[in-house]
Design an enzyme around this catalytic site. Structure first.
Site, mmCIF file in Angstrom:
data_model
loop_
_atom_site.group_PDB
_atom_site.id
_atom_site.type_symbol
_atom_site.label_atom_id
_atom_site.label_comp_id
_atom_site.label_asym_id
_atom_site.label_seq_id
_atom_site.Cartn_x
_atom_site.Cartn_y
_atom_site.Cartn_z
ATOM 1 C CD GLU A 58 -1.039 0.618 3.669
ATOM 2 O OE1 GLU A 58 -1.437 1.795 3.575
ATOM 3 O OE2 GLU A 58 -1.301 -0.136 4.624
ATOM 4 C CE LYS A 197 -2.809 1.505 10.285
ATOM 5 N NZ LYS A 197 -3.517 0.629 9.335
#
Length: 734
Positions: A58, A197
């Site tokens: 990404e 995360k």
């Protein structure tokens, strides 16, 4: 009343039903086709065409996840790690109205710096934003969701990132749930990450993934779900499944694809122990950052970049260091999985190829029928610039133009070998890649003018440039500088090679070290299937160990258990065989080096051969039973099995022939290899067994090498890499 239908009508209805099913299936396949909005880099395009491992990356982590310059440094390091593991990195971004899959260095830097440029901000693009960003020609960095879409369209199965998005804390009030989770439920791409995360609500994230039907796999011995910066979450979350090896994950990816499930996978890789940060410190920083985001009203796509940036500040940079470490580790694991998946696909293609040729016709196996020669390797344009007499030999070269001469010739190791064999009378076909440009047309025209077939020259695409070697020399011939643009040599298509083997059923194949490791693996395994003799020309020291990587790949894939003797002849020079022997020992392809007493005994019979050379040759003998080692002005050292006792090597030294005049050494080694191949094809009824193994005794092999030396001498005496004086009669003379 029902009418009875005829057999013909039944067949028509069956065809109609089949057509409808095919249309439905093709509707799925169309999502994998490259639309006009997708732009593949040359490396990614070549890797996908050759069924080589590719890992998507990404770009949001570059533009929004880290500060400059750590972001671009990390991006470059991650791509290098993927390459080191034998895969191709494909960083995804939206640039100038195109979905770029694979970025150039200037594009990486543009993403890294533009986040702070208010006039052209980088848009954080998920699936929702892709069409808008493209239509308005904005600069977009793809999230996990956006990258999965692009990877799936391009046909990339593995994707590495830091951590996926998830359910945000307080989502029961805000409904803030990352699009990454729904994308994982509908797009079959495997995401390798360090979990979600830690700024997120991890229990709710796992619940949401379960609802979406997304398998979450813990990578390693434990079932613990990692929490990004920490190896396990504070809640002690676990997942149902854990897998320990790249091969296990690759089997999962392959099975998911075979049964047609359209969901992805999360492979949760814990951060390495040495890089894990203090969990309590990180959690305090995350709690503080979340409160600040709430107080400031920061929500939506702005939340994650703010939270990550604030956690870095609160931890004094410790979280950034951990973030970089886990991203690199995830990329390494993803590349290993991609490579294991490529091995699965390689074995499937080998299985089908084996069954296609299992019933080779009697004509093709008849030892009296002549079979052609196939060469797989590089074709290039050589540009040689020579500065005129206005520059002293010791004077520095300034940044200006000089009068002089510029010459253009057609070259490339594979092309030179094929040209030499063709001139010497062998029916020769070259499999190579050239660009759809002026230089590519020049190579094709030159081959056609020489009467060489060009049916297996391929154009990888409009993005690919023909290989060019451009060198500048002083008047005395000393090299000033050179540029080698050889990227296209790694784009030789596995499909093109398979087609060549199927159509030609060659008696021998010469491969050079310019092609990719996977292409080399294909050539070797296809040769085994077609009972074809393999001759490997190492090309250079940096490329010579590719054949060892290919053999390692074949052994790991399980395609062929015994790799000894798969490559029948190697033709290295002294430096190349030294490097090959070193690497073979280091990677465990050979178990031991020969004892000093054996080396000394052979050296005593051949005082012109260096003991280190003999040791290197004997070290490689179990892998490569026949070796023609080029010694330059000293001739050729030949190693081959003893008749009747193939486990024992016989070492000989064939002295060099002296040219009447040396005009250029360029192409001399290639001409020797081409002549060697031409001789083998010419004498194939005596040279090969029905299984494709060499049947030549030392005396006949030495005779062939001496004939090949004559071709090398003519090359030295010619301004061309391959002398036009080569002819079949050369192989007739004593």
């Amino acid at each position: 009343m029902f009418r009875r239908i005829t057999t013909q009508q039944k067949h028509a209805l069956a065809r109609l039903a089949h057509t409808r099913v095919a249309k439905q299936f093709n509707g799925y396949r169309q999502t994998r086709r490259l639309s006009s909005y997708v732009k593949l880099s040359a490396k990614v395009s070549a890797a996908l065409a050759n069924n080589e491992p590719v890992v998507a990356l990404e770009s949001t982590i570059i533009s929004h996840g880290m500060p400059y310059p750590q972001n671009v440094e990390t991006a470059q390091a991650v791509e290098a790690i993927v390459a080191k593991e034998g895969a191709t990195a494909a960083t995804v971004a939206l640039i100038d109205g195109k979905i770029h899959v694979g970025l150039e260095q200037d594009e990486l830097i543009r993403l890294a710096r533009n986040d702070n440029d208010s006039t052209t901000p980088v848009v954080k693009a998920s699936r929702r934003d892709i069409a808008l960003v493209l239509s308005q020609r904005m600069l977009g960095a793809t999230t996990v969701s956006g990258t999965m879409v692009a990877a799936h369209v391009a046909g990339i199965r593995l994707f590495a990132t830091g951590g996926i998005g998830g359910v945000h804390r307080g989502a029961e009030c805000t409904m803030d749930v990352s699009a990454d989770l729904t994308e994982l439920g509908r797009t079959p791409v495997t995401v390798v990450c360090a979990g979600a995360k830690s700024i997120l609500d991890l229990p709710k994230t796992l619940e949401y993934l379960e609802t979406q039907g997304v398998p979450v796999i813990a990578y390693g011995e434990s079932n613990d779900f990692p929490a990004f910066f920490s190896r396990r979450s504070k809640e002690g979350l676990t997942v149902p499944w854990s897998l320990q090896t790249p091969e296990q994950v690759a089997a999962l990816v392959h099975t998911n694809e075979q049964i047609g499930l359209q969901s992805g996978h999360v492979v949760a890789v814990p951060i390495p122990s040495e890089d894990a940060t203090n969990s309590a410190e990180i959690e305090r920083a995350v709690d503080t950052a979340v409160r600040e985001a709430h107080d400031r009203g920061i929500t939506g796509k702005a939340a994650t970049p703010f939270l990550l940036r604030r956690v870095v500040e609160l931890t004094g940079g410790a979280s950034l260091k951990a973030n970089i470490a886990l991203v690199k580790n995830n990329a390494r694991v993803a590349a290993q999985i991609a490579r294991a998946h490529a091995a699965i696909m390689f074995n499937r293609r080998l299985f089908h190829s084996t069954h296609r040729v299992a019933s080779i016709s009697a004509a093709s196996t008849n030892p009296l029928k002549t079979r052609p020669l196939l060469v797989v390797g590089g074709a290039a344009i050589d540009l040689t610039s020579r500065i005129g007499g206005h520059l002293n030999s010791n004077a520095p070269v300034s940044a200006t133009s000089y009068p002089g001469t510029v010459e253009m010739t057609v070259g490339g190791v594979g092309q030179n070998i094929a040209r030499a064999a063709h001139f010497l009378g062998a029916e020769t076909y070259l499999v190579s890649a050239v660009g759809n440009d002026l230089y590519g047309s020049t190579i094709r025209a030159s081959m056609e003018a020489a009467g060489m077939p060009t049916s297996f020259l391929q154009y990888p695409g409009s993005h690919a440039r023909t290989a060019v070697y451009s060198a500048m020399h002083r008047q005395d011939g000393d090299l000033v500088a050179a540029v080698a643009d050889m990227e296209i040599n790694g784009m030789v298509s596995a499909q093109q090679m398979e087609e060549a083997f199927q159509r030609l059923n060659p008696c021998a194949v010469g491969v050079d070290g310019n092609i990719s490791v996977l292409a080399l693996s294909n050539a070797i395994t296809l040769s085994r299937t077609h009972r074809t003799c393999v001759v490997f020309e190492p090309t250079s020291v940096p490329k010579c160990s590719k054949v060892l990587s290919a053999l390692s790949f074949i052994r790991r894939s399980g395609a062929i258990a015994d790799i000894s003797g798969l490559v029948h002849i190697v033709t290295p020079n002294v430096l190349e065989i030294s490097e090959m022997a070193r690497v073979a020992v280091d990677v465990g392809l050979v178990e031991s080096v020969p004892p000093d007493s054996t080396v000394a005994e052979i050296a005593g019979h051949h005082y012109t051969l260096d003991e280190e050379l003999i040791r290197d040759a004997l070290t490689l003998f179990p892998l490569f039973p026949t070796q023609a080692i080029k010694l330059g002005c000293k001739g050729v050292a030949v190693v081959s099995p003893m008749p009747g006792r193939r486990e024992r090597p016989v070492v000989r030294h064939i002295p060099a022939m002296k040219p009447s005049l040396v005009i250029s050494s360029n192409g001399a080694g290639d001409s020797l290899v081409g002549a060697l191949l031409a001789s083998l094809c010419r004498e194939q009824t005596a040279a090969f067994t029905l299984d494709g193994d060499l049947a030549l005794g030392p005396e006949n092999l030495d005779r062939i090498v001496r004939s090949a030396q004559k071709a090398s001498i003519l090359s030295l005496e010619s301004p061309d890499a391959v002398s036009h004086k080569l002819s079949p009669e050369l192989l007739d003379s004593d």
